[in-house]
Write an enzyme that holds these catalytic residues in place. Sequence first.
Site, short mmCIF file in Angstrom:
data_model
loop_
_atom_site.label_atom_id
_atom_site.label_comp_id
_atom_site.label_asym_id
_atom_site.label_seq_id
_atom_site.Cartn_x
_atom_site.Cartn_y
_atom_site.Cartn_z
N LYS A 75 -54.38 25.27 -81.57
CA LYS A 75 -55.35 24.30 -81.13
C LYS A 75 -56.10 23.73 -82.07
O LYS A 75 -56.18 24.11 -83.07
CB LYS A 75 -56.14 25.26 -80.18
CG LYS A 75 -56.93 26.43 -80.83
CD LYS A 75 -57.41 27.26 -79.87
CE LYS A 75 -58.07 28.38 -80.67
NZ LYS A 75 -58.38 29.62 -79.73
N ARG A 112 -65.81 33.80 -69.92
CA ARG A 112 -65.50 32.72 -70.37
C ARG A 112 -64.59 31.95 -69.25
O ARG A 112 -64.92 31.37 -68.37
CB ARG A 112 -64.96 32.52 -71.68
CG ARG A 112 -64.89 31.08 -72.30
CD ARG A 112 -64.42 30.96 -73.65
NE ARG A 112 -62.95 31.42 -74.10
CZ ARG A 112 -62.51 31.22 -75.42
NH1 ARG A 112 -63.24 30.93 -76.43
NH2 ARG A 112 -61.23 31.66 -75.46
N TYR A 167 -81.07 9.90 -100.59
CA TYR A 167 -82.29 9.49 -99.52
C TYR A 167 -83.31 10.65 -99.75
O TYR A 167 -83.30 11.84 -99.96
CB TYR A 167 -81.42 9.71 -98.33
CG TYR A 167 -80.47 8.60 -97.87
CD1 TYR A 167 -80.88 7.40 -97.94
CD2 TYR A 167 -79.27 8.99 -97.68
CE1 TYR A 167 -80.01 6.41 -97.48
CE2 TYR A 167 -78.30 8.12 -96.93
CZ TYR A 167 -78.82 6.81 -96.98
OH TYR A 167 -77.81 5.81 -96.66
N MET A 209 -73.71 10.54 -95.40
CA MET A 209 -72.55 10.16 -94.25
C MET A 209 -71.16 10.21 -94.89
O MET A 209 -70.29 10.90 -94.60
CB MET A 209 -72.57 8.79 -93.48
CG MET A 209 -71.71 8.74 -92.47
SD MET A 209 -71.67 7.23 -91.64
CE MET A 209 -73.23 7.12 -90.64
C1 PLP Z 1 -58.44 30.78 -80.15
C2 PLP Z 1 -57.95 31.96 -79.50
C3 PLP Z 1 -56.99 32.90 -79.89
C4 PLP Z 1 -56.79 33.20 -81.42
O1 PLP Z 1 -58.06 33.77 -82.10
P1 PLP Z 1 -58.23 34.03 -83.57
O2 PLP Z 1 -59.71 34.73 -83.63
O3 PLP Z 1 -58.48 32.74 -84.26
O4 PLP Z 1 -57.13 34.83 -83.94
C5 PLP Z 1 -56.54 33.97 -79.37
N1 PLP Z 1 -56.57 33.75 -77.75
C6 PLP Z 1 -57.37 32.71 -77.29
C7 PLP Z 1 -57.44 32.61 -75.86
C8 PLP Z 1 -57.90 31.80 -77.93
O5 PLP Z 1 -58.81 30.74 -77.32
#
Ligand code: PLP
Length: 822
Positions: free
Chosen positions: A492, A590, A718, A767
């Site tokens: 992701k 969550r 700045y 920036m």
């Molecule tokens: C991102 C995620 C993981 C991986 O987590 P890490 O700590 O990066 O290994 C596993 N399961 C879910 C549901 C996640 O959102």
Amino acid sequence: MNVNLKSLVQVLHADWIGTDGPVLIEQISIDSRSLQNGPQTLFFALSGVNNDAHTYISELIEKGVRNFVVEYIPEKYHGKANFLLVQSALDALQKFAAHHRNLFNFPVVGLTGSNGKTIVKEWLNFLLSPDYNIIRSPKSYNSQVGVPLSVVAINEKHNLGIFEAGISTVNEMEKLEQIIKPTIGILTNIGTAHDEGFLNLVQKIDEKLLLFKDCPVIIYQKNEIVDSCLSQFAAEYMLHPRKLFSWSYTDPTADVFILKREIKDEVTLIQYQFKKENHDLEIPFSDSASVENAVSCLLTLLYLEYDAETIQNRMQGLYPVEMRLEVKNGIHNCSIIDDSYSSDFQSLKIALDFLESQKKNASKTVILSDIFQSGFSNEELYFKVAQLIADNKVNRVIGIGSTISSFKNKFSNCLTYQNTAGFINDFENLNFANETILIKGARSFQFEEIVFLLEEKTHETILEINLNSISHNLNFFKSKLANNVKIMVMVKAFGYGNGGLEIAKLLEHHKVDYLGVAFADEGISLKNGGIKLPIMVLNPESTSFASIIQYQLEPEIYSLKGLNAFLKIAREKNLKDFPIHIKLDTGMHRLGFEENTIDELIETLKGNSTVRIQSILSHMATSDDMKHYDFAMSQIRLFEKLSSKLMNELSVNPIRHILNTSGISNFPGAQYNMVRLGIGLYGVSNDASEQKYLENVGTLKSIISQVRTIPAGDSVGYGRRFMAVKETKIATIPIGYADGISRLWGNGVGYIRIKNQKASIVGSVCMDMLMVDVSGIDCKEGDSVIIFGESPTVTEIADALKTIPYEILTSISQRVKRVFFR
Ligand SMILES: *Cc1c(COP(=O)(O)O)cnc(C)c1O
């Protein structure tokens, strides 16, 4: 190579289980994915901690491979191929290589040491190639597997070998010595760093010297420790009279004594004494490591009785060695694999395998120069090259050089040019687009000009991704898994900022079981990029359900509302058994079904054939922190309870998974049937003791745009937030908060690295730029700088900014170009 398979029974101490007919072996392989495997291949089924090649035998038989060296025969393949049954396939590979080596009787240079092996090897190849047909290790093939693979490529036409041997612990060199059997030994820089695999420096040197057990001469830099190891060594291995051929900057008793060393305009001038005569030598490098490597080459040439003048002439052509195959983004959606500095038959085979594993476009193109020093006649060579290219299903070939041009008819769909300039003139007509292009040429063809034309132009800040390190980290976590536990890798947020598609390709190559993304569009772009692995979408919005179905993505379903919405669309499309993943909330709060919704979930799914529960998962809130051990265990227990209930009442047997990276390390008992690896793949552990087993993956690099010196009392940036208290040298770097560098990292908190020295960030991060204090650092405009990587690490930055490495990694803006290499 042309070997009668049956004759190997004795060589490998193997049991023969196969047919009677004669079989000729033309090449060996250990990689089931290579397109080069065929009926004349002998496949060695190596089994490691992470991967057992025996599991690919059926696939290979289907592809036409008929000959295997195995540790066991998978039941149903008895009689379907020829098997040489051995105790250890690796040991057999090494025996085979040692046997092959013994068929030849010409000088072989064996190189070992901590640094410089590959460079000295490449340079010796360059220096000696006018006079010899050389076989050398491709790239840095110097391991227990790499050395045998290098040595078996020796053929009748070669008359000099150059092989490197790398070891990481004791008892490894003995095996490599048997395979290389060097007649000229070179010990390159031994280093003082403490190596993991050795008790101390002496043990490390002793082990390395074993390469020279039977070797008539050892070339090395004189120093007390090595000399004392050598005298001990001589006492133990007195098999033959042996010559020590040494050099030194300080000890006039060395065979080659360097009297003077002087750096002038990036060139080092040395004066050396050899056989009582003084000679001058110009080395086209100014750093001390390169000079040491060049001197190792000098000694080899002196030993081979070259005169000082020839040595000087050839040394002037020494060049920086590029050992990596780099993947770059190209123009018009091409991707290019840059191997523009070498062209020999062995490394072409490796590059073609790499091309296959990295191709982002279905169409493959190879741009290839004349090939030198193959050990074959040209007729034979280009026949083999054409065959190799055809086996690798390359769509078009562009040959550059007069020799390859004259063999054009051996290739299909081949264009040729007499020289690089001819290609460049015609460049616009070649319409490069949507193809993966391997660029491979001998140095003299200056293919870097072709790379320059094909490369997408962006600004100088890049995030370099080391694909080998990703493989290493994957294997590290795989080795922690129980048998048959599957692995889903989370890619992701563009692979945690490291590049989604490229990493997904690599993972597909490594045959992971699943990929996980956060949103449907991430999954869609992976599928569009050709990824075939199943992909789970963690957070599918109901508006994306239709495209999830269209692209064969697999949604995580975490609520009744979502389930019903998905079922509605799925029914409209008449789907059957569409895979879904049920997420349970066991305490993270969550996403997920809570305990009190399970009955209704079961009710909804009972008797339903539109969807199928592919997996049940949950996510832990505290797997990285043993302070919350009890809470974590309560999550695992609740997961066990709820998932069992689902499975019982629905009579299904899906994959179950709850562990992320830290979970894999801290809760090995809860692996169920799969784990979800995330941050660990990218080289970051939440546990300092584990961190040292992981390799750094991403290096964020930039360059210096401008350097100036300001007097005491002047300010920088700045708000005048940095005031110089003394004269200060300031460098400006073209990276800022829009690229993901937090402003909190500025104003003296953070630093970058220039020439391996720390340069503190002065004033506020802008920036698109930031300024650093480079007083005392010898640097200039255009020099490369490191924002993070080995040092500072993302973890170090995250700690200083009171956040976590995940945020640092994923904040790097998409405008920063990603460059992948191995
Ligand atoms: C991102 C995620 C993981 C991986 O987590 P890490 O700590 O990066 O290994 C596993 N399961 C879910 C549901 C996640 O959102």
